[in-house]
Design a protein around this motif. Structure first.
Motif, mmCIF file in Angstrom:
data_model
loop_
_atom_site.group_PDB
_atom_site.id
_atom_site.type_symbol
_atom_site.label_atom_id
_atom_site.label_comp_id
_atom_site.label_asym_id
_atom_site.label_seq_id
_atom_site.Cartn_x
_atom_site.Cartn_y
_atom_site.Cartn_z
ATOM 1 N N SER A 6 9.152 -60.711 59.072
ATOM 2 C CA SER A 6 8.208 -61.797 58.833
ATOM 3 C C SER A 6 8.878 -63.159 58.960
ATOM 4 O O SER A 6 8.226 -64.128 59.338
ATOM 5 N N VAL A 7 10.147 -63.241 58.662
ATOM 6 C CA VAL A 7 10.910 -64.481 58.812
ATOM 7 C C VAL A 7 12.093 -64.167 59.710
ATOM 8 O O VAL A 7 12.920 -63.319 59.384
ATOM 9 N N ARG A 8 12.171 -64.855 60.827
ATOM 10 C CA ARG A 8 13.244 -64.588 61.785
ATOM 11 C C ARG A 8 14.311 -65.662 61.660
ATOM 12 O O ARG A 8 14.042 -66.840 61.876
ATOM 13 N N VAL A 9 15.530 -65.220 61.313
ATOM 14 C CA VAL A 9 16.681 -66.102 61.148
ATOM 15 C C VAL A 9 17.756 -65.666 62.133
ATOM 16 O O VAL A 9 18.066 -64.479 62.238
ATOM 17 N N GLU A 10 18.332 -66.630 62.846
ATOM 18 C CA GLU A 10 19.421 -66.342 63.777
ATOM 19 C C GLU A 10 20.529 -67.369 63.608
ATOM 20 O O GLU A 10 20.311 -68.434 63.018
ATOM 21 N N THR A 11 21.705 -67.039 64.125
ATOM 22 C CA THR A 11 22.830 -67.972 64.116
ATOM 23 C C THR A 11 23.326 -68.190 65.539
ATOM 24 O O THR A 11 23.260 -67.288 66.378
ATOM 25 N N ILE A 12 23.822 -69.401 65.764
ATOM 26 C CA ILE A 12 24.516 -69.725 67.007
ATOM 27 C C ILE A 12 25.814 -70.404 66.596
ATOM 28 O O ILE A 12 25.797 -71.434 65.910
ATOM 29 N N ALA A 13 26.930 -69.823 66.977
ATOM 30 C CA ALA A 13 28.240 -70.415 66.723
ATOM 31 C C ALA A 13 28.792 -70.886 68.063
ATOM 32 O O ALA A 13 28.774 -70.138 69.044
ATOM 33 N N THR A 14 29.242 -72.147 68.101
ATOM 34 C CA THR A 14 29.739 -72.690 69.362
ATOM 35 C C THR A 14 31.243 -72.871 69.310
ATOM 36 O O THR A 14 31.810 -73.132 68.257
ATOM 37 N N GLY A 15 31.870 -72.728 70.468
ATOM 38 C CA GLY A 15 33.295 -73.004 70.584
ATOM 39 C C GLY A 15 34.032 -71.948 71.380
ATOM 40 O O GLY A 15 33.877 -70.749 71.115
ATOM 41 N N GLU A 17 37.080 -71.304 71.158
ATOM 42 C CA GLU A 17 38.031 -70.626 70.273
ATOM 43 C C GLU A 17 37.396 -69.419 69.571
ATOM 44 O O GLU A 17 38.071 -68.427 69.289
ATOM 45 N N LEU A 18 36.105 -69.472 69.325
ATOM 46 C CA LEU A 18 35.395 -68.321 68.746
ATOM 47 C C LEU A 18 35.098 -67.273 69.816
ATOM 48 O O LEU A 18 35.235 -66.073 69.590
ATOM 49 N N LEU A 19 34.677 -67.748 70.974
ATOM 50 C CA LEU A 19 34.306 -66.850 72.064
ATOM 51 C C LEU A 19 35.497 -66.014 72.530
ATOM 52 O O LEU A 19 35.355 -64.819 72.807
ATOM 53 N N THR A 20 36.662 -66.632 72.597
ATOM 54 C CA THR A 20 37.856 -65.923 73.075
ATOM 55 C C THR A 20 38.560 -65.131 71.981
ATOM 56 O O THR A 20 39.489 -64.387 72.270
ATOM 57 N N GLY A 21 38.146 -65.300 70.739
ATOM 58 C CA GLY A 21 38.781 -64.585 69.639
ATOM 59 C C GLY A 21 40.006 -65.280 69.076
ATOM 60 O O GLY A 21 40.686 -64.735 68.201
ATOM 61 N N LEU A 22 40.297 -66.477 69.555
ATOM 62 C CA LEU A 22 41.442 -67.233 69.027
ATOM 63 C C LEU A 22 41.259 -67.506 67.539
ATOM 64 O O LEU A 22 42.202 -67.470 66.768
ATOM 65 N N ILE A 23 40.003 -67.752 67.138
ATOM 66 C CA ILE A 23 39.657 -67.960 65.735
ATOM 67 C C ILE A 23 38.532 -66.982 65.398
ATOM 68 O O ILE A 23 37.563 -66.852 66.143
ATOM 69 N N ALA A 24 38.669 -66.306 64.254
ATOM 70 C CA ALA A 24 37.625 -65.370 63.810
ATOM 71 C C ALA A 24 36.461 -66.152 63.197
ATOM 72 O O ALA A 24 36.661 -67.159 62.511
ATOM 73 N N ASP A 25 35.249 -65.677 63.433
ATOM 74 C CA ASP A 25 34.051 -66.301 62.880
ATOM 75 C C ASP A 25 33.801 -65.752 61.477
ATOM 76 O O ASP A 25 33.085 -64.772 61.296
ATOM 77 N N THR A 26 34.386 -66.394 60.475
ATOM 78 C CA THR A 26 34.158 -65.998 59.079
ATOM 79 C C THR A 26 32.911 -66.671 58.523
ATOM 80 O O THR A 26 32.366 -66.228 57.515
ATOM 81 N N ASN A 27 32.462 -67.738 59.175
ATOM 82 C CA ASN A 27 31.294 -68.471 58.691
ATOM 83 C C ASN A 27 30.025 -67.626 58.714
ATOM 84 O O ASN A 27 29.233 -67.654 57.767
ATOM 85 N N VAL A 47 24.723 -65.297 67.945
ATOM 86 C CA VAL A 47 25.215 -65.568 69.293
ATOM 87 C C VAL A 47 26.426 -66.481 69.194
ATOM 88 O O VAL A 47 26.424 -67.433 68.408
ATOM 89 N N VAL A 48 27.449 -66.200 69.989
ATOM 90 C CA VAL A 48 28.605 -67.086 70.110
ATOM 91 C C VAL A 48 28.582 -67.636 71.527
ATOM 92 O O VAL A 48 28.479 -66.877 72.497
ATOM 93 N N VAL A 49 28.659 -68.952 71.636
ATOM 94 C CA VAL A 49 28.577 -69.629 72.931
ATOM 95 C C VAL A 49 29.809 -70.503 73.098
ATOM 96 O O VAL A 49 30.191 -71.234 72.172
ATOM 97 N N GLY A 50 30.425 -70.458 74.254
ATOM 98 C CA GLY A 50 31.582 -71.303 74.534
ATOM 99 C C GLY A 50 31.178 -72.761 74.693
ATOM 100 O O GLY A 50 29.999 -73.123 74.572
ATOM 101 N N ASP A 51 32.149 -73.592 74.952
ATOM 102 C CA ASP A 51 31.930 -75.034 75.077
ATOM 103 C C ASP A 51 31.425 -75.397 76.475
ATOM 104 O O ASP A 51 32.074 -76.128 77.226
ATOM 105 N N VAL A 52 30.254 -74.877 76.815
ATOM 106 C CA VAL A 52 29.614 -75.140 78.099
ATOM 107 C C VAL A 52 28.210 -75.655 77.805
ATOM 108 O O VAL A 52 27.385 -74.938 77.222
ATOM 109 N N ARG A 53 27.960 -76.898 78.206
ATOM 110 C CA ARG A 53 26.690 -77.569 77.891
ATOM 111 C C ARG A 53 25.467 -76.724 78.241
ATOM 112 O O ARG A 53 24.567 -76.544 77.418
ATOM 113 N N GLU A 54 25.400 -76.204 79.443
ATOM 114 C CA GLU A 54 24.225 -75.452 79.880
ATOM 115 C C GLU A 54 24.008 -74.216 79.019
ATOM 116 O O GLU A 54 22.866 -73.850 78.703
#
Length: 175
Positions: A6-15, A17-27, A47-54
């Motif tokens: 009934s309520v749809r919640v999603e996350t988008i983490a950008t960077g 460093e997250l996409l490549t695994g250099l830093i773990a997404d603890t947030n 979703v994890v998205v790299g530093d690409v505007r598009e």
């Protein structure tokens, strides 16, 4: 209680460093635990998205079209790869504007530390036109909130201490 849809919640983490695994997404784990504990809801997609505007714009538009709430983290700092505020404005079709409130916060924060506020740091006061600004007592970049149709998007810095403070104080209570 688990989110039944009934309520749809999603996350988008950008960077990158997250996409490549250099830093773990603890947030995201922190948000999920707090959301379940306080609201009885679960995140439906992360979703994890790299530093690409598009790619960031595409992720924002897709989530805004299907969600009630989206928590977007990262990319609000002073460096050239911090693209989130500009992408949020582009995705919503609005201008990126300077928040007088966020600029005053930055000026006071830098003055209190006897530091010069540089042009790259001033970028942190830029938010999409019409966004609600929430000052960040734990850091420089503000949180901002956009409404797009039925969707509320919360944009928070990715620095864990800043993220946790804003999510606990502002995001989860608003959801």
């Amino acid at each position: 209680m688990v989110n039944t849809g009934s309520v749809r919640v999603e996350t988008i983490a950008t960077g990158d460093e997250l996409l490549t695994g250099l830093i773990a997404d603890t947030n995201s784990a922190f948000f999920q635990a707090l959301l379940l504990e306080r609201a009885g809801l679960t995140v439906r997609r992360g979703v994890v998205v790299g530093d690409v505007r598009e790619d960031i714009v595409e992720a924002l538009n897709a989530a805004a079209a299907r969600c009630d709430f989206v928590l977007v983290s990262g990319g609000l700092g002073p460096t050239t790869d911090d693209l989130t505020a500009g992408c949020a404005a582009e995705a919503a079709g609005v201008a990126l504007v300077e928040s007088a409130e966020a600029m005053a916060h930055l000026q006071a924060r830098f003055a209190a530390r006897n530091l010069q506020l540089t042009d790259n740091n001033r970028r942190q006061a830029l938010v999409p036109d019409g966004a609600e600004v929430v000052l960040n007592r734990e850091g420089a970049a503000p949180m901002f909130i956009q409404r797009r149709g039925r969707c509320t998007l919360f944009y928070v810095p990715g620095v864990p201490a800043e993220y946790r403070h804003l999510v606990e104080t502002w995001v989860v209570p608003r959801i």
